[in-house]
Scaffold this motif. Structure first.
Motif, PDB file in Angstrom:
ATOM      1  N   MET A   1       0.848  -1.179   0.000  1.00  0.00           N
ATOM      2  CA  MET A   1       0.000   0.000   0.000  1.00  0.00           C
ATOM      3  C   MET A   1       0.892   1.240   0.000  1.00  0.00           C
ATOM      4  O   MET A   1       2.083   1.163   0.302  1.00  0.00           O
ATOM      5  CB  MET A   1      -0.949  -0.008   1.206  1.00  0.00           C
TER       6      MET A   1
ATOM      7  N   ARG B   1     -11.084  -5.730   2.563  1.00  0.00           N
ATOM      8  CA  ARG B   1     -10.792  -4.501   3.298  1.00  0.00           C
ATOM      9  C   ARG B   1     -11.693  -4.516   4.526  1.00  0.00           C
ATOM     10  O   ARG B   1     -12.838  -4.959   4.450  1.00  0.00           O
ATOM     11  CB  ARG B   1     -11.169  -3.287   2.467  1.00  0.00           C
TER      12      ARG B   1
ATOM     13  N   GLU C   1       1.113   3.322   2.054  1.00  0.00           N
ATOM     14  CA  GLU C   1       1.663   3.469   3.409  1.00  0.00           C
ATOM     15  C   GLU C   1       2.849   2.541   3.684  1.00  0.00           C
ATOM     16  O   GLU C   1       3.478   2.639   4.728  1.00  0.00           O
ATOM     17  CB  GLU C   1       0.564   3.198   4.449  1.00  0.00           C
TER      18      GLU C   1
HETATM   19 MG   LIG Z   1      -5.446   2.384   1.797  1.00  0.00          MG
END
Ligand SMILES: [Mg+2]
Ligand SMILES: Nc1ncnc2c1ncn2[C@@H]1O[C@H](COP(=O)(O)OP(=O)(O)OP(=O)(O)O)[C@@H](O)[C@H]1O
Ligand SMILES: Nc1ncnc2c1ncn2[C@@H]1O[C@H](COP(=O)(O)OP(=O)(O)OP(=O)(O)O)[C@@H](O)[C@H]1O
Ligand SMILES: [Mg+2]
Lengths: 546, 546
Positions: free
Chosen positions: B327, B432, B329
């Motif tokens: 991701m 998710r 991140e």
């Molecule tokens: Mg995300």
């Protein structure tokens, strides 16, 4: 402005934590000093390493204290390593091949407080025990039954381990904290200490995991024949758990038969050692008609790999050799002879010429080739110069400031090696700066001459040193130890060299000797040779041509 | 006590310096926005990147200032990257697939001062120019003749470059200095900025160079189809120069025919992209009876790779697929499905089941699987939990503190993904957290159902969302976009799912839709689907079994 990523110090305890988290059942197989093959796992080694930490804490060891190991490559040695480093103490690997007085010097210089050792080395330690007063405890990798009474006061590792708990806390300190201490082998002077940090070890691990460096993987079975006391087993005690490779530890037996047995019985795919080990293995294989059914790659370094080894592995056993160069001061891996794009497209014979060089620098290892005035030299493959290096796992200063300021004003460390770099970026060591022969203002590579001379069928080993000469400053002298039962004349060797080296490189004399002395890491000890030959005078007053 | 190795900050300018030092003539080949294929080298790119730095310095850009790029993957984009980062400015990659109002939001939030862009995006920028007041200059990757007057005030890159000198000084700052800024794609809320540091990018580079991660080498020819604006092209703009691989940059053309042409004409050995790109390539190859004569490995991530792609590459083209998860991140690479020792010994069909998972964590990426009470969950391959991560290239906080404190008390970041981890250490994303369907206290994986449904011969694409249910809280609803010309009944799809998923996972209804909306990185936009379906009511009052 600073980035906002996590503050995650690069400390080596995380490497064994990682192995435990993801490869808990992956094996570490050791040939034990007691004899049998013993099997353990990363999970168990992690647990026992935590106990080692608690043993040390109980003995009063605190961050920064030096704890030594004088030991073979075994799982227990790995436990001790991580147990020491995990609590911020410094793991000082001692080389048992050093002379007793060198060991005494190093232990006192390092102020080691505890020594972990193998049964093998109790006689050595018994002999020097009285001269190493900083050492509070000696812990022997053995149980009570094997301990014996050779070394009064020594403690049995297994007993201490059984009494300790596995709850020690690791890490939590600055990544620049010292983690390891290793002294250079002392071929060129007094051994000097290199003090590794957690950060430098971690970065060396990441760099060597690269496909163009060691490139080991989870599916590899790794045999570090190179000792942990010889520049950290070239990092394999870190990189193997980092990738989850199975580790096969050869213990005290590094002869051809023992190494071969382990390779075949454990399915070794990757190994690393100095040339002499591979020489012994190849001799053993040829003598016994042995096979290598699983081995794919060997890394060879520490001294220059002879062409015969690369060819032997390639043509007889289908094993790929990577030649590597490095030093205690570079953690140790500096360059590797893995193919770049252009070399990979060459035919095998052309590629071989690059495989024989010490190789290319990975990201994180900066090389400079300079002359005596620090001027950069061309990368043309034939201009010799001093090799300087810089990077996050290159020494900044020696332990306790020995040798003073060792970096130049650009932050580079002088390796003491003389090298060329070619158009493809392959570095080749031509000599040590102290061994290079300065004849009429030009440099002659002692290594190149001795490598060729060693290829003479009657030679067992050869060495070349410079000898004082009234006109040319220095001229080369070739020393040869003949194979058992052989006889030869100087002319035979000079003839053999003819056409293979420049005329003005031709040795002024050939001396046949009983022994070419080797140092503690198996390298030719030229300091000693020069001392032995100090009264030698060249036979002719003038050198042949120039 | 600190170690005594060199202080050598991990700054990314050293990566391009390294490429220049050792791979100056290695090519970067781009499909230019203007049309033709253009060829340059690391040496030239380094020289031009230095000029970019001087252009920015002359414009008043200082360390910490944000400089954006809105551009395709080309050599020029790489020049701008290193030119920006080398002087300590922050390279903010903008995703041109975002809606105009999102771009405006992000540019203003980042306070970008300069934007480098391609001719393609002049209409977008012309449309929003008045709303982005922090932007002082827009520099277009083009020469004067191509610049046109679509965007008044825009400057031609080639003109500025020709006027600049290549003497800018790079680096020399703290390795924690910010280097890059990338906003999440905004599928789950407002885009948030991730501020990478030089250190985090450098460490991500080293980790991904590992043989079990990307494992690229000097001899590779690397085609990053994944855009540099999509989480740094998964680091390839760093790792390719780091190892000296040839780079092939696809520019604006990511369709099957264009990608295939580049692969074959440039000898690409390694590529990386999201599944849809590979789907298009495979369709093109099958339609044209095309071959892949040089490609060996593709890395696929960003969303789950369908089995058909892995099989297609393997069985029809002999190309190995590595599935990867990550991701914005995580810089972005988090896990890779490369084989560990046990998996490597399985037969191809068994191995495939592991290839389809998102994979294993390398050293430097720590994973935790926890339930809603933060309790660690077993690695049994079927217990779902929230996936948390920690490491030196994982986000610590978002830019400008958006979202507040995002790490838990153990320093872990919640990925927002729901996953399982199996006994072999392979992580699999099941959903998710915001999309997982909570039915009767248990979790149902929307992704698993939609992946199976998408395998129905009549389906073009499928999506599953949770719909409110009086008794079970939520129940799954399957949405299907049929292939052109097809017709189907809900029962056909439910029958197709039978036996492939647990009974209580069976969707309560199937809705046939005209469109399954995709977000800016090609992922199914469930937020939008839920909005569109907000008035939808399930047809039956009770779920089928539980
Ligand atoms: Mg995300
Ligand atoms: N592949 C190689 N080919 C040639 N020489 C090598 C190779 N690898 C290492 N060396 C030599 O070994 C040296 C590093 O060895 P090490 O650090 O073990 O101690 P040492 O240099 O022998 O000892 P000291 O520095 O105390 O004299 C290098 O500087 C180089 O001279
Ligand atoms: N191989 C994969 N399989 C399944 N999902 C994946 C895979 N790789 C990435 N993802 C999904 O993509 C997410 C990361 O995507 P990215 O950082 O581009 O932005 P985003 O999460 O889509 O946007 P936002 O965070 O703004 O909602 C992961 O959290 C995961 O949900
Ligand atoms: Mg040395």
């Amino acid at each position: 402005m600073h980035g906002l990523m996590q503050d995650w110090p690069l400390t080596v305890d995380k490497i064994l934590d990682h192995a435990k988290a993801w490869y808990a059942d992956r094996e570490i197989v050791s040939r034990s000093v007691e004899g049998p093959i013993v099997r353990t796992t990363y999970g168990q080694v992690h647990e026992r390493a935590k106990r080692v930490s608690n043993i040390l804490l109980a003995m009063g060891i605190r961050p920064g204290d030096r704890v030594a190991t004088l030991a073979w490559n075994t799982a227990r040695h790995i436990e001790a390593w991580y147990g020491i480093m995990g609590i911020g103490a410094v793991c000082h690997t001692l080389n048992p091949r050093l002379f007793a007085e060198q060991l005494v010097y190093i232990i006192n210089h390092a102020e080691d407080q505890v020594i972990f050792t193998d049964l093998t080395f109790l006689p050595i330690l018994a002999g020097i025990r009285a001269q190493i007063p900083t050492v509070k405890q000696i812990i022997v990798f053995a149980d009570e039954t094997h301990l014996g009474d050779e070394l009064p006061g020594a403690l049995a590792y297994e007993t201490l381990l059984a009494q300790a708990t596995p709850d020690a806390k690791w890490g939590g300190f600055d990544e620049n904290t010292a983690a390891g201490l290793c002294y250079t082998s002392g071929t060129t002077g007094h051994p000097k200490g290199v003090l590794y940090s957690h950060r430098s070890n971690f970065l060396h691990t990441l760099v060597t995991m690269g496909s163009d460096v060691l490139g080991i993987r989870a599916l590899d079975v790794v045999l570090p024949v190179v000792p942990m006391f010889h520049a950290n087993a070239w990092g394999l005690a870190f990189s193997a758990p980092a990738v989850g490779a199975k580790l096969v530890m050869p213990g005290p037996k590094l002869d051809g038969a023992s190494v071969h047995e382990l390779i075949e019985s454990e399915g070794v795919t990757f190994s690393a050692a100095v040339p002499t080990v591979w020489q012994m293995l190849l001799q053993h294989l040829r003598a016994t008609n042995g096979k290598l059914t699983t081995l794919k790659r060997v890394v060879i370094g520490g001294s220059a790999v002879p062409e015969s080894i690369v060819r032997g592995f390639r043509d007889e056993y289908g094993v790929d050799v990577t030649h590597a160069w490095g030093m205690t001061e570079t953690s140790p891996l500096g360059t590797q002879s893995t193919p770049n794009a252009a070399v990979s497209k060459m035919d095998p014979e052309e590629q071989l010429q690059f495989k024989l060089k010490q190789g290319r620098a990975p990201l994180g290892m900066q090389l400079r080739l300079v002359d005596d005035e620090e001027k950069p030299l061309p990368h043309d493959g034939h201009t010799f110069g001093r090799l300087k290096v810089s990077g996050p796992f290159v020494v900044g200063e020696y332990f306790k400031g020995e040798g003073g300021q060792i970096l130049d004003d650009q932050g580079y460390f002088d390796t003491g090696d003389v090298a060329t770099i070619d158009e493809q970026g392959y570095m080749q060591i031509t000599d040590r700066a102290k061994d290079v022969i300065k004849s009429g203002g030009e440099w002659i590579s002692s290594i190149e001459i001795e490598n060729i001379a060693a290829g003479h069928p009657k030679a067992e080993i050869a060495a070349v040193i410079g000898v004082a000469h009234p006109k040319w400053d220095e001229r080369p002298l070739l020393l040869v130890k003949l194979r058992a039962g052989e006889q030869a004349t100087p002319e035979e060797f000079l003839k053999f060299l003819e056409g293979k080296i420049a005329k003005w490189w031709m040795p002024d004399d050939v001396a046949f000797v009983e022994e070419i002395p080797l140092g503690a890491t198996g390298k030719i000890d030229k300091k000693l040779i020069r001392e032995r030959m100090k009264d030698y005078v060249l036979p002719t007053p003038a050198a042949t041509g120039a």
